[in-house]
Design a protein around this motif. Structure first.
Motif, short mmCIF file in Angstrom:
data_model
loop_
_atom_site.label_atom_id
_atom_site.label_comp_id
_atom_site.label_asym_id
_atom_site.label_seq_id
_atom_site.Cartn_x
_atom_site.Cartn_y
_atom_site.Cartn_z
N THR A 199 9.13 -9.54 102.50
CA THR A 199 10.09 -9.45 101.42
C THR A 199 10.07 -8.03 100.89
O THR A 199 9.01 -7.41 100.80
CB THR A 199 9.78 -10.44 100.27
OG1 THR A 199 8.49 -10.13 99.73
CG2 THR A 199 9.81 -11.88 100.74
N ASP A 214 15.07 -5.57 98.40
CA ASP A 214 16.46 -5.74 98.81
C ASP A 214 16.73 -6.91 99.74
O ASP A 214 17.86 -7.36 99.85
CB ASP A 214 16.95 -4.46 99.50
CG ASP A 214 16.88 -3.26 98.58
OD1 ASP A 214 17.43 -3.35 97.47
OD2 ASP A 214 16.24 -2.27 98.95
N VAL A 229 14.94 -10.36 102.46
CA VAL A 229 13.87 -11.18 103.05
C VAL A 229 14.09 -11.12 104.56
O VAL A 229 15.20 -11.37 105.03
CB VAL A 229 13.93 -12.64 102.56
CG1 VAL A 229 12.88 -13.49 103.26
CG2 VAL A 229 13.76 -12.71 101.04
N ILE A 250 18.71 -9.98 99.05
CA ILE A 250 18.28 -10.62 97.80
C ILE A 250 19.48 -11.12 97.00
O ILE A 250 19.46 -12.20 96.42
CB ILE A 250 17.42 -9.65 96.95
CG1 ILE A 250 16.11 -9.32 97.66
CG2 ILE A 250 17.18 -10.18 95.55
CD1 ILE A 250 15.14 -10.47 97.81
N LEU A 252 10.15 -13.53 94.37
CA LEU A 252 11.55 -13.67 94.76
C LEU A 252 12.39 -14.22 93.61
O LEU A 252 13.52 -13.78 93.38
CB LEU A 252 11.70 -14.55 96.00
CG LEU A 252 11.31 -13.91 97.31
CD1 LEU A 252 11.33 -14.94 98.44
CD2 LEU A 252 12.22 -12.74 97.65
N THR A 286 12.90 -11.37 91.20
CA THR A 286 13.79 -10.35 91.78
C THR A 286 15.24 -10.83 91.79
O THR A 286 16.15 -10.07 91.46
CB THR A 286 13.35 -9.99 93.20
OG1 THR A 286 12.00 -9.53 93.16
CG2 THR A 286 14.22 -8.91 93.80
N THR A 287 15.46 -12.07 92.15
CA THR A 287 16.84 -12.58 92.21
C THR A 287 17.46 -12.68 90.83
O THR A 287 18.67 -12.55 90.68
CB THR A 287 16.92 -13.95 92.92
OG1 THR A 287 16.08 -14.88 92.25
CG2 THR A 287 16.53 -13.83 94.37
N THR A 337 18.83 -9.22 90.04
CA THR A 337 19.72 -8.64 91.04
C THR A 337 21.15 -9.04 90.75
O THR A 337 21.45 -10.23 90.63
CB THR A 337 19.34 -9.11 92.45
OG1 THR A 337 17.97 -8.73 92.69
CG2 THR A 337 20.23 -8.49 93.51
#
Length: 165
Positions: A82, A85, A87, A103, A153, A156-157, A160
């Motif tokens: 990961t 930006d 996966v 992402i 994740l 991060t999402t 984003t």
């Protein structure tokens, strides 16, 4: 992000070494059922043709080879990574699949732990996107690593931009 960073590439991380044992146990269970069913037929049914015995022996040989080769081969192939930006995953053994999910396209991130995975302290991460190819799966991660990756994740999402469609 530059085009070079979006190319499919070999992800950096191996799955847990315990994944070899997981895949070996699954193969053993499968082949015990297949060969065991054939063995029951051979023991119960009178006058079984010789070719049926041959298929049982053949299944036993294929089962042993599969159980010895497949888990180690899969371990050499399976990779994941990961980044901020995307996966990246690579999975399979005879037929291999390389996947990349930006992402911004991730809709959900889940973990699953079947009975054998629980016994071995492993987890499977499923990353769902709007892709017609279906979700990305990373099987055979240590449970702690999987929990950390899912948390990262998810965080991060959330930050984003995009609607994941």
């Amino acid at each position: 992000m530059s085009d070079v960073e979006w190319r499919l590439r070999a992800p950096a991380n191996l799955v847990s070494k315990k994944a070899v044992l997981l895949w070996t146990l699954r193969a053993v269970i499968f082949w015990v059922v297949v060969v065991g069913a054939q063995g029951v037929v051979l023991l119960v049914v009178d006058g079984v043709p010789g070719w049926v015995r041959g298929t049982a022996v053949g299944a036993g040989v294929v089962g042993v080879v599969h159980t010895l080769v497949m888990p180690r081969w899969r371990y050499r192939v399976h990779r994941w990574e990961t980044t901020a930006d995307a996966v990246f995953t690579r999975s399979g053994w005879v037929s291999q699949e390389w996947r990349l999910a930006p992402i911004s396209r991730i809709q959900t991130v889940d973990t699953a732990r079947g009975p054998l995975e629980q016994l071995l302290g492993l987890s499977t991460i499923t990353v769902t996107t709007a892709s017609a190819q279906g979700p990305l799966k990373v099987e055979g991660l240590d449970a702690g690593v999987a929990a950390r990756v899912v948390g990262e994740l998810a965080a991060t999402t959330q930050v984003t931009p995009g609607d994941a469609t």
